[in-house]
Design an enzyme around this catalytic site. Structure first.
Site, PDB file in Angstrom:
ATOM      1  N   ASN A  62      58.649 102.647   8.006  1.00 57.91           N
ATOM      2  CA  ASN A  62      58.707 103.855   8.835  1.00 57.91           C
ATOM      3  C   ASN A  62      58.690 105.116   8.041  1.00 57.91           C
ATOM      4  N   VAL A  63      57.882 105.660   7.954  1.00 58.54           N
ATOM      5  CA  VAL A  63      57.503 106.892   7.031  1.00 58.54           C
ATOM      6  C   VAL A  63      58.674 107.993   7.330  1.00 58.54           C
ATOM      7  N   ASN A  89      48.834 109.001   5.637  1.00 58.76           N
ATOM      8  CA  ASN A  89      47.676 109.018   6.796  1.00 58.76           C
ATOM      9  C   ASN A  89      48.526 108.784   8.122  1.00 58.76           C
ATOM     10  N   SER A 141      44.758 118.279  10.174  1.00 57.73           N
ATOM     11  CA  SER A 141      43.827 118.295  11.146  1.00 57.73           C
ATOM     12  C   SER A 141      43.308 119.276  11.900  1.00 57.73           C
ATOM     13  N   TYR A 154      52.266 119.101  17.253  1.00 56.61           N
ATOM     14  CA  TYR A 154      51.517 118.341  16.175  1.00 56.61           C
ATOM     15  C   TYR A 154      50.761 119.438  15.091  1.00 56.61           C
ATOM     16  N   ALA A 155      50.382 120.567  15.925  1.00 51.84           N
ATOM     17  CA  ALA A 155      49.656 121.535  15.162  1.00 51.84           C
ATOM     18  C   ALA A 155      50.504 122.053  13.978  1.00 51.84           C
ATOM     19  N   ALA A 156      51.971 122.255  14.184  1.00 50.58           N
ATOM     20  CA  ALA A 156      52.904 122.757  13.194  1.00 50.58           C
ATOM     21  C   ALA A 156      52.934 121.768  12.430  1.00 50.58           C
ATOM     22  N   LYS A 158      50.578 119.669  11.100  1.00 49.65           N
ATOM     23  CA  LYS A 158      49.334 119.467  10.494  1.00 49.65           C
ATOM     24  C   LYS A 158      48.951 120.801   9.703  1.00 49.65           C
TER      25      LYS A 158
HETATM   26  N1  CAA Z   1      41.279 121.908  24.905  1.00 54.64           N
HETATM   27  C1  CAA Z   1      40.688 122.566  26.044  1.00 54.64           C
HETATM   28  N2  CAA Z   1      41.384 122.560  27.324  1.00 54.64           N
HETATM   29  C2  CAA Z   1      42.448 121.687  27.221  1.00 54.64           C
HETATM   30  C3  CAA Z   1      42.817 120.901  26.406  1.00 54.64           C
HETATM   31  C4  CAA Z   1      42.125 121.003  25.062  1.00 54.64           C
HETATM   32  N3  CAA Z   1      42.350 120.171  24.043  1.00 54.64           N
HETATM   33  N4  CAA Z   1      43.800 120.056  26.796  1.00 54.64           N
HETATM   34  C5  CAA Z   1      44.006 120.668  28.116  1.00 54.64           C
HETATM   35  N5  CAA Z   1      43.077 121.593  28.393  1.00 54.64           N
HETATM   36  C6  CAA Z   1      43.083 122.237  29.609  1.00 54.64           C
HETATM   37  C7  CAA Z   1      43.040 121.364  30.689  1.00 54.64           C
HETATM   38  O1  CAA Z   1      41.419 120.908  30.831  1.00 54.64           O
HETATM   39  C8  CAA Z   1      43.438 121.994  31.938  1.00 54.64           C
HETATM   40  O2  CAA Z   1      42.306 122.911  32.316  1.00 54.64           O
HETATM   41  P1  CAA Z   1      42.226 123.231  33.950  1.00 54.64           P
HETATM   42  O3  CAA Z   1      43.500 123.742  34.462  1.00 54.64           O
HETATM   43  O4  CAA Z   1      41.127 124.149  34.093  1.00 54.64           O
HETATM   44  O5  CAA Z   1      41.914 121.868  34.660  1.00 54.64           O
HETATM   45  C9  CAA Z   1      44.544 122.621  31.479  1.00 54.64           C
HETATM   46  O6  CAA Z   1      44.256 122.689  29.902  1.00 54.64           O
HETATM   47  C10 CAA Z   1      46.174 122.019  31.707  1.00 54.64           C
HETATM   48  O7  CAA Z   1      45.847 120.610  31.292  1.00 54.64           O
HETATM   49  P2  CAA Z   1      46.351 119.447  32.311  1.00 54.64           P
HETATM   50  O8  CAA Z   1      45.875 119.618  33.618  1.00 54.64           O
HETATM   51  O9  CAA Z   1      45.944 118.182  32.022  1.00 54.64           O
HETATM   52  O10 CAA Z   1      47.876 119.593  32.053  1.00 54.64           O
HETATM   53  P3  CAA Z   1      48.936 118.582  32.144  1.00 54.64           P
HETATM   54  O11 CAA Z   1      50.308 119.369  31.925  1.00 54.64           O
HETATM   55  O12 CAA Z   1      48.810 117.317  32.746  1.00 54.64           O
HETATM   56  O13 CAA Z   1      48.866 118.082  30.510  1.00 54.64           O
HETATM   57  C11 CAA Z   1      47.948 118.090  28.380  1.00 54.64           C
HETATM   58  C12 CAA Z   1      48.592 118.807  29.438  1.00 54.64           C
HETATM   59  C13 CAA Z   1      49.138 116.732  27.971  1.00 54.64           C
HETATM   60  C14 CAA Z   1      48.025 119.004  27.137  1.00 54.64           C
HETATM   61  C15 CAA Z   1      46.839 117.085  28.585  1.00 54.64           C
HETATM   62  O14 CAA Z   1      46.045 118.151  28.894  1.00 54.64           O
HETATM   63  C16 CAA Z   1      46.047 116.632  27.154  1.00 54.64           C
HETATM   64  O15 CAA Z   1      46.654 115.450  26.753  1.00 54.64           O
HETATM   65  N6  CAA Z   1      45.290 117.146  26.591  1.00 54.64           N
HETATM   66  C17 CAA Z   1      44.804 116.908  25.299  1.00 54.64           C
HETATM   67  C18 CAA Z   1      45.353 117.610  24.068  1.00 54.64           C
HETATM   68  C19 CAA Z   1      44.458 117.225  23.028  1.00 54.64           C
HETATM   69  O16 CAA Z   1      43.355 117.574  22.934  1.00 54.64           O
HETATM   70  N7  CAA Z   1      45.151 116.375  22.176  1.00 54.64           N
HETATM   71  C20 CAA Z   1      44.462 115.960  21.176  1.00 54.64           C
HETATM   72  C21 CAA Z   1      44.964 114.389  20.825  1.00 54.64           C
HETATM   73  S1  CAA Z   1      43.808 113.806  19.392  1.00 54.64           S
HETATM   74  C22 CAA Z   1      44.625 114.452  17.994  1.00 54.64           C
HETATM   75  O17 CAA Z   1      45.413 114.928  18.073  1.00 54.64           O
HETATM   76  C23 CAA Z   1      44.048 114.215  16.722  1.00 54.64           C
HETATM   77  C24 CAA Z   1      43.319 115.638  16.175  1.00 54.64           C
HETATM   78  O18 CAA Z   1      44.203 115.613  15.018  1.00 54.64           O
HETATM   79  C25 CAA Z   1      42.524 116.482  16.739  1.00 54.64           C
HETATM   80  P1  NAI Z   2      46.313 105.832  15.105  1.00 57.88           P
HETATM   81  O1  NAI Z   2      47.185 106.118  16.155  1.00 57.88           O
HETATM   82  O2  NAI Z   2      45.050 104.959  15.446  1.00 57.88           O
HETATM   83  O3  NAI Z   2      46.818 104.822  13.728  1.00 57.88           O
HETATM   84  C1  NAI Z   2      48.068 105.589  13.502  1.00 57.88           C
HETATM   85  C2  NAI Z   2      48.830 104.373  12.709  1.00 57.88           C
HETATM   86  O4  NAI Z   2      50.129 105.119  12.217  1.00 57.88           O
HETATM   87  C3  NAI Z   2      49.214 103.239  13.524  1.00 57.88           C
HETATM   88  O5  NAI Z   2      48.970 102.049  12.958  1.00 57.88           O
HETATM   89  C4  NAI Z   2      50.663 103.452  13.523  1.00 57.88           C
HETATM   90  O6  NAI Z   2      51.680 102.228  13.788  1.00 57.88           O
HETATM   91  C5  NAI Z   2      50.998 104.161  12.473  1.00 57.88           C
HETATM   92  N1  NAI Z   2      52.394 104.803  12.475  1.00 57.88           N
HETATM   93  C6  NAI Z   2      52.800 105.762  13.371  1.00 57.88           C
HETATM   94  N2  NAI Z   2      54.202 106.089  13.255  1.00 57.88           N
HETATM   95  C7  NAI Z   2      54.302 105.590  11.904  1.00 57.88           C
HETATM   96  C8  NAI Z   2      55.529 105.429  11.201  1.00 57.88           C
HETATM   97  N3  NAI Z   2      56.553 106.182  11.369  1.00 57.88           N
HETATM   98  N4  NAI Z   2      55.544 104.764  10.109  1.00 57.88           N
HETATM   99  C9  NAI Z   2      54.483 104.330   9.602  1.00 57.88           C
HETATM  100  N5  NAI Z   2      53.352 104.066  10.273  1.00 57.88           N
HETATM  101  C10 NAI Z   2      53.569 104.694  11.364  1.00 57.88           C
HETATM  102  O7  NAI Z   2      45.884 107.046  14.602  1.00 57.88           O
HETATM  103  P2  NAI Z   2      44.524 107.533  13.939  1.00 57.88           P
HETATM  104  O8  NAI Z   2      43.556 108.434  14.874  1.00 57.88           O
HETATM  105  O9  NAI Z   2      43.883 106.709  12.877  1.00 57.88           O
HETATM  106  O10 NAI Z   2      45.176 108.946  12.833  1.00 57.88           O
HETATM  107  C11 NAI Z   2      45.376 108.702  11.355  1.00 57.88           C
HETATM  108  C12 NAI Z   2      45.731 110.056  11.094  1.00 57.88           C
HETATM  109  O11 NAI Z   2      44.636 110.974  11.119  1.00 57.88           O
HETATM  110  C13 NAI Z   2      46.918 110.587  11.717  1.00 57.88           C
HETATM  111  O12 NAI Z   2      47.841 111.435  10.563  1.00 57.88           O
HETATM  112  C14 NAI Z   2      46.302 111.760  12.489  1.00 57.88           C
HETATM  113  O13 NAI Z   2      47.175 112.642  13.001  1.00 57.88           O
HETATM  114  C15 NAI Z   2      45.283 112.002  11.639  1.00 57.88           C
HETATM  115  N6  NAI Z   2      44.070 112.719  12.576  1.00 57.88           N
HETATM  116  C16 NAI Z   2      43.346 111.951  13.405  1.00 57.88           C
HETATM  117  C17 NAI Z   2      42.595 112.349  14.368  1.00 57.88           C
HETATM  118  C18 NAI Z   2      41.887 111.739  15.414  1.00 57.88           C
HETATM  119  O14 NAI Z   2      41.029 112.341  15.871  1.00 57.88           O
HETATM  120  N7  NAI Z   2      42.022 110.404  15.489  1.00 57.88           N
HETATM  121  C19 NAI Z   2      41.931 113.722  13.880  1.00 57.88           C
HETATM  122  C20 NAI Z   2      42.792 114.597  12.928  1.00 57.88           C
HETATM  123  C21 NAI Z   2      43.773 113.909  12.203  1.00 57.88           C
END
Ligand code: CAA
Ligand code: NAI
Length: 246
Positions: A62-63, A89, A141, A154-156, A158
């Protein structure tokens, strides 16, 4: 082979990008420490590595727990005698709009994505300083550099990872240790599978290469930063995001 006889610890290597990195590093001759909270997944990756003729061990870690991290590094050194590469990672998301983000979900993501990177890097540094060489890779990210809806926590972390990376590049460059970050865009793993389809559709339109990334796209950037080919690269952030961040 580009990592012949090097020992690489990859956190979060049981799934997604980390798993692909473990298989890639093994193909290039590394002894891979597949470290993950998900022990079964880590063991399955090691089994695959061995099936293909490579060398690796699975460690449950657990990191976010300093003692667990210390044990991981000790086990790696006991098994292979050195730690040449650390890939920070492991990472998690707990997405919510700011007004819905709970303090618990703020803290959980900070503990893994930010404090976890601090613990793992601090734990390998003494061995790398003793060796006079080492490669540390962190995972930022697009969200940390560019911001993202629903990702305050998450953004904070990264963005914080970039600050730590550059600080360590300055602290340890003189000791033969390179510290660099990779900032992936949206990559096809379970992390992105949680994003609502309507958001993914909007997103794809903003990516000049018109597709999400594949785990191998990121693993290849890790490989470059882990290999001797990047010996003069230090304190940089490589953006592997299809051009989303120009
Ligand atoms: N980009 C642009 N618009 C977005 C967005 C995104 N990433 N995420 C949400 N929105 C918009 C939705 O489309 C919605 O717009 P409308 O009102 O016009 O439909 C509005 O924001 C509100 O969204 P929800 O209705 O879904 O509101 P909610 O409270 O039910 O959920 C949420 C909010 C949890 C943020 C959900 O929208 C969500 O999961 N969004 C995705 C967030 C995201 O992009 N996460 C990245 C995960 S992958 C990752 O993290 C890897 C990495 O490093 C990039
Ligand atoms: P994933 O969810 O597929 O894999 C993440 C792995 O980390 C899992 O195996 C999980 O068990 C392990 N993990 C989680 N918490 C842990 C902990 N406390 N200690 C040890 N291991 C733990 O995720 P993914 O997509 O492969 O992401 C890898 C890295 O890349 C992450 O840091 C993520 O934030 C970053 N990243 C991912 C993007 C994407 O779009 N998938 C985009 C930008 C960055």
């Amino acid at each position: 082979m580009r990592l012949q006889d090097k020992t690489a610890i990859i956190t979060g290597a049981g799934n997604g990008i980390g798993k692909e990195a473990a298989l890639t590093f093994s193909r290039e001759g590394a002894n891979v420490v597949v470290a993950d909270f998900d022990e079964a997944a880590a063991e399955a990756v090691v089994a695959e590595i061995k099936e293909k003729g490579g060398n690796g061990i699975a460690i449950k870690v657990n990191v976010a727990d300093q003692e667990s991290v210390t044990q991981m590094v000790q086990e790696a050194v006991n098994s292979f005698g050195s730690v040449d590469i650390l890939v920070n990672n492991a990472g998690i998301t707990a997405d919510a709009m700011l007004h819905k983000l709970t303090p618990e979900n703020w803290q959980k993501v900070i503990d893994v994505n930010l404090t976890g990177v601090f613990y793992c890097t601090q734990a390998v540094i003494p061995k790398m300083v003793e060796q006079g060489k080492g490669k540390i890779i962190t995972t930022s990210s697009v969200s940390g550099v560019y911001g993202n809806v629903g990702q305050t926590n998450y953004a904070a972390t990264k963005a914080g990872v970039v600050g730590m990376t550059k600080s360590w590049a300055k602290e340890f460059g003189g000791k033969g240790i390179n510290v660099n970050a990779v900032a992936p865009g949206f990559v096809e793993t379970s992390m992105v599978a949680k994003v609502p389809d309507k958001v993914i559709e909007k997103l794809k339109m903003t990516i000049p290469l018109n597709r999400l990334g594949k785990p191998a796209d990121i693993a290849n950037a890790y490989l470059f930063l882990a290999s001797d080919e990047s010996d003069y690269v230090n304190g940089t952030v490589i953006h592997v995001d299809g051009g989303i961040m120009m």
